[in-house]
Design a protein around this motif. Structure first.
Motif, mmCIF file in Angstrom:
data_model
loop_
_atom_site.group_PDB
_atom_site.id
_atom_site.type_symbol
_atom_site.label_atom_id
_atom_site.label_comp_id
_atom_site.label_asym_id
_atom_site.label_seq_id
_atom_site.Cartn_x
_atom_site.Cartn_y
_atom_site.Cartn_z
ATOM 1 N N LYS A 1 0.197 -0.975 0.335
ATOM 2 C CA LYS A 1 -0.082 -0.484 -0.042
ATOM 3 C C LYS A 1 0.847 1.282 -0.009
ATOM 4 O O LYS A 1 2.077 1.157 0.360
ATOM 5 N N HIS B 1 -1.534 -5.116 5.191
ATOM 6 C CA HIS B 1 -0.904 -6.211 6.431
ATOM 7 C C HIS B 1 -2.489 -6.631 7.847
ATOM 8 O O HIS B 1 -2.677 -7.336 7.829
ATOM 9 N N TYR B 2 -3.151 -5.738 7.385
ATOM 10 C CA TYR B 2 -4.612 -5.737 8.414
ATOM 11 C C TYR B 2 -5.044 -7.374 8.070
ATOM 12 O O TYR B 2 -5.453 -7.778 9.428
ATOM 13 N N LYS C 1 -3.268 -10.061 10.378
ATOM 14 C CA LYS C 1 -3.611 -10.203 11.463
ATOM 15 C C LYS C 1 -4.713 -11.487 12.148
ATOM 16 O O LYS C 1 -5.174 -11.697 10.746
ATOM 17 N N GLU D 1 -4.152 4.400 18.044
ATOM 18 C CA GLU D 1 -2.340 5.196 17.702
ATOM 19 C C GLU D 1 -2.328 6.163 18.278
ATOM 20 O O GLU D 1 -2.067 7.548 18.883
ATOM 21 N N TYR E 1 5.333 11.997 3.477
ATOM 22 C CA TYR E 1 4.122 10.616 3.384
ATOM 23 C C TYR E 1 3.014 11.907 3.518
ATOM 24 O O TYR E 1 1.884 11.626 3.035
ATOM 25 N N ASP F 1 -4.154 7.156 5.290
ATOM 26 C CA ASP F 1 -3.559 6.532 5.195
ATOM 27 C C ASP F 1 -4.111 5.110 6.221
ATOM 28 O O ASP F 1 -3.257 4.083 5.593
ATOM 29 N N MET F 2 -5.187 5.507 6.616
ATOM 30 C CA MET F 2 -6.316 4.004 7.139
ATOM 31 C C MET F 2 -7.694 3.700 7.336
ATOM 32 O O MET F 2 -7.640 2.490 7.334
ATOM 33 N N HIS G 1 -7.305 -0.313 5.610
ATOM 34 C CA HIS G 1 -7.555 -1.302 6.761
ATOM 35 C C HIS G 1 -8.319 -1.181 7.552
ATOM 36 O O HIS G 1 -9.537 -2.118 7.979
ATOM 37 N N LYS H 1 -4.147 9.300 15.279
ATOM 38 C CA LYS H 1 -2.579 9.717 15.853
ATOM 39 C C LYS H 1 -2.475 10.138 17.011
ATOM 40 O O LYS H 1 -4.097 11.143 17.593
ATOM 41 N N ARG I 1 -2.787 2.722 22.007
ATOM 42 C CA ARG I 1 -2.457 1.972 20.787
ATOM 43 C C ARG I 1 -3.710 1.069 21.173
ATOM 44 O O ARG I 1 -3.629 0.053 21.529
ATOM 45 N N GLN J 1 -5.607 -5.452 18.840
ATOM 46 C CA GLN J 1 -4.343 -6.133 19.084
ATOM 47 C C GLN J 1 -4.421 -3.929 19.553
ATOM 48 O O GLN J 1 -5.062 -3.100 20.062
HETATM 49 C C1 BG6 Z 1 0.353 1.711 8.336
HETATM 50 C C2 BG6 Z 1 0.075 3.266 8.031
HETATM 51 O O1 BG6 Z 1 -0.376 1.249 7.064
HETATM 52 O O2 BG6 Z 1 -0.180 1.355 9.173
HETATM 53 C C3 BG6 Z 1 0.819 4.064 9.632
HETATM 54 O O3 BG6 Z 1 0.542 4.511 7.213
HETATM 55 C C4 BG6 Z 1 -0.128 3.095 10.350
HETATM 56 O O4 BG6 Z 1 -0.005 5.749 9.426
HETATM 57 C C5 BG6 Z 1 0.149 1.881 10.587
HETATM 58 O O5 BG6 Z 1 0.980 3.456 11.900
HETATM 59 C C6 BG6 Z 1 -0.450 1.000 11.899
HETATM 60 O O6 BG6 Z 1 -0.174 -0.539 11.843
HETATM 61 P P1 BG6 Z 1 -0.461 -1.006 13.075
HETATM 62 O O7 BG6 Z 1 0.100 -2.609 12.670
HETATM 63 O O8 BG6 Z 1 1.386 -1.386 13.776
HETATM 64 O O9 BG6 Z 1 -1.592 -1.402 13.489
#
Ligand code: BG6
Length: 479
Positions: free
Chosen positions: A147, A177-178, A181, A215, A225, A234-235, A239, A329, A334, A367
């Motif tokens: 991504k 990547h979510y 998990k 986060e 970026y 971004d999110m 995700h 953020k 988290r 998480q």
């Molecule tokens: C990324 C974002 O795709 O996912 C980041 O670009 C973010 O900004 C991150 O911090 C969060 O991933 P994870 O796995 O730490 O929740």
């Protein structure tokens, strides 16, 4: 058949922190049946041995107890380095020659992993095509794309069109990547391997759904970026909409990549488009105090670091049930969690003041806590009929042997095995942009809703809490 993974962006952070540790972990756990060669490609010159050494420390750090020198030796013997520039056609011809040489002319299955700057994705794909490296007549050829996949609908469509000139859709693995998990995949098990949740997983029983990805970290040195992206790109586009799709989708007939993704896509089709005043009433935007002082952020930046959206799925199952999505953020902690808030009982028999207004809630902790809690009302002992909220608590981690694997292990293994269920399909990515783009446009217009400031270390702007209170609801804020 042996496998080769070619990583473009070999000297980048993702390669050392995620990809190599994930591949080493798979090797160590005996999950790689075939010989696996890894070829790192970047511009800077490196000897194979120096490249291997450069990866050792980070692999040790990110695989912790799993690491041992002997197996690293065995694994890293199959790591190679090839210097090349993605812009240079000649370098791809040399790469093709190098691959044939190390693969000893044997048929192999190959994965090209694009972990470069996104601006280079298209060049890399076109060069792979031109050098004949996409030809899968003697072994599979797959491409994994990190991504962000585009920056809006138009750019994502263009990227898809161009990639499809070189690779078929079934060769393309777009990473989110979510989806790798374990707790996200556990949603499939929770929903479709149990008979007790599915009957109540709908508008008749569910009051609303909350999906939070909070986060604690701020943007650090990522302004270059992040400031052009903001939290929606971004999110949310990836995700959070993925989490929403898995929460809202219908059961597929089989756990099969096409069928799973067909059902996910239907959710996106059903999301009600925001129009007119919806952008003001159904969204909250915020920026943490201090964002403008981050290195590289323009002094007048209006980029949001917090967003909350209320979306509806206009379909038979979810009509009228709000999906509250939020991410920020600089939040209190988290945490990623999905909350299914069930409706109030139809008639209250016991003292109202002593009971939670809506006690039935299923919390899926993605998480860092990994588990599921079911909240329900029970009697306060030795009281008359007073109730209080009690919790059944399932700890996902405690039920596994060893720690939870990193998301990249699962995704890389699936890509090697040819299972694309946990990767985003072209229509999925485009539909997701189609939901997010109008909000970005509305937020960039002169009539944009106010950008609320919030203190870091809290749950975003106080206006977001008020927004929920105005709807007679509240955020479930638990770290
Ligand atoms: C990324 C974002 O795709 O996912 C980041 O670009 C973010 O900004 C991150 O911090 C969060 O991933 P994870 O796995 O730490 O929740």
């Amino acid at each position: 058949m042996a496998h080769t993974i070619v990583i473009f962006g070999a000297s980048g952070d993702l390669t050392s922190r995620k990809l190599i540790p994930a591949l080493y972990s798979l090797f160590k756990k005996g999950k790689l049946d075939q010989v696996l060669r890894i070829v790192g490609v970047s511009r800077s010159p490196f000897e194979h041995a120096a490249y291997r050494d450069s990866l050792r420390e980070s692999t040790e750090k990110f695989t912790k107890d799993l690491f041992d020198a002997e197996s690293w030796e065995q694994f890293s013997n199959q790591i190679f380095y090839h210097a090349g520039d993605i812009k240079e056609a000649e370098d791809f011809e040399k790469l093709a020659g190098f691959l044939t040489e190390i693969e000893e002319g044997e048929p192999v299955g190959r994965i090209y992993y694009l972990s470069t700057m996104p601006q280079l994705y298209l060049d890399a794909i076109q060069q792979l095509g031109a050098a004949g490296l996409a030809d899968d007549s003697d072994g599979f050829r797959r491409v994994i794309i990190e991504k962000p996949f585009g920056t809006d609908l138009g750019s994502a469509q263009f990227l898809n069109e161009q990639i499809h000139k070189v690779f078929r859709e079934d060769q393309i693995y777009r990473i989110d990547h979510y989806l790798g998990k374990e707790t996200v995949q556990n949603m499939f098990a929770l929903r479709f391997a149990n008979s007790i949740f599915e009957p109540i997983w709908n508008r008749n029983y569910v009051d609303h759904v909350q999906i939070t990805v909070a986060e604690e970290v701020v943007i650090g040195r990522r302004a270059g970026y992040y400031d052009g992206s903001g939290i929606l790109r971004d999110m949310f586009q990836n995700h959070i909409l993925q989490l929403m799709m898995i929460t809202a989708m219908e059961p597929p007939a089989r756990y099969d990549s096409s069928l799973v993704r067909d059902e996910k896509v239907k959710v996106l089709h059903s999301v009600r488009k925001m129009i007119g005043g919806d952008f003001a009433t159904n969204t909250v935007r915020g920026q943490y105090k201090g964002y403008l002082n981050e290195e590289g952020v323009p002094a007048n930046s209006q980029t949001e670091t917090y967003a909350a959206l209320k979306l509806y799925c206009d379909n038979w199952r979810w009509k009228g049930v709000p999906f509250y999505l939020r991410s920020g953020k600089g939040m209190s902690c988290r945490t990623t969690q999905i909350v299914i808030q069930f409706r109030e009982v139809p008639h209250i028999l016991f003292g109202q003041k002593t009971r939670a207004p809506m006690g039935n809630r299923l919390v899926i902790q993605v998480q860092p806590a990994e588990g599921i809690q079911l909240h329900f009302e029970s009697k306060v002992p030795e009281s008359e009929m007073k109730t209080r909220t009690s919790t059944l608590d399932f700890d996902f981690n405690a039920s596994s042997t060893g720690g939870m694997p990193d998301a990249y292990q699962r995704l890389l293994l699936d890509a090697l095995l040819g299972d694309a269920s946990l990767f985003a399909r072209s229509d999925e990515v485009e539909l997701a942009w189609g939901i997010i783009d109008p909000i970005i446009a509305a937020w960039s217009s002169p009539a944009a809703p106010e950008l609320h400031q919030y203190q870091t270390g809290q749950w975003g702007p106080t206006e977001s809490n008020q927004w929920m209170a105005d709807q007679h609801r509240e955020w479930f804020d638990v770290c």
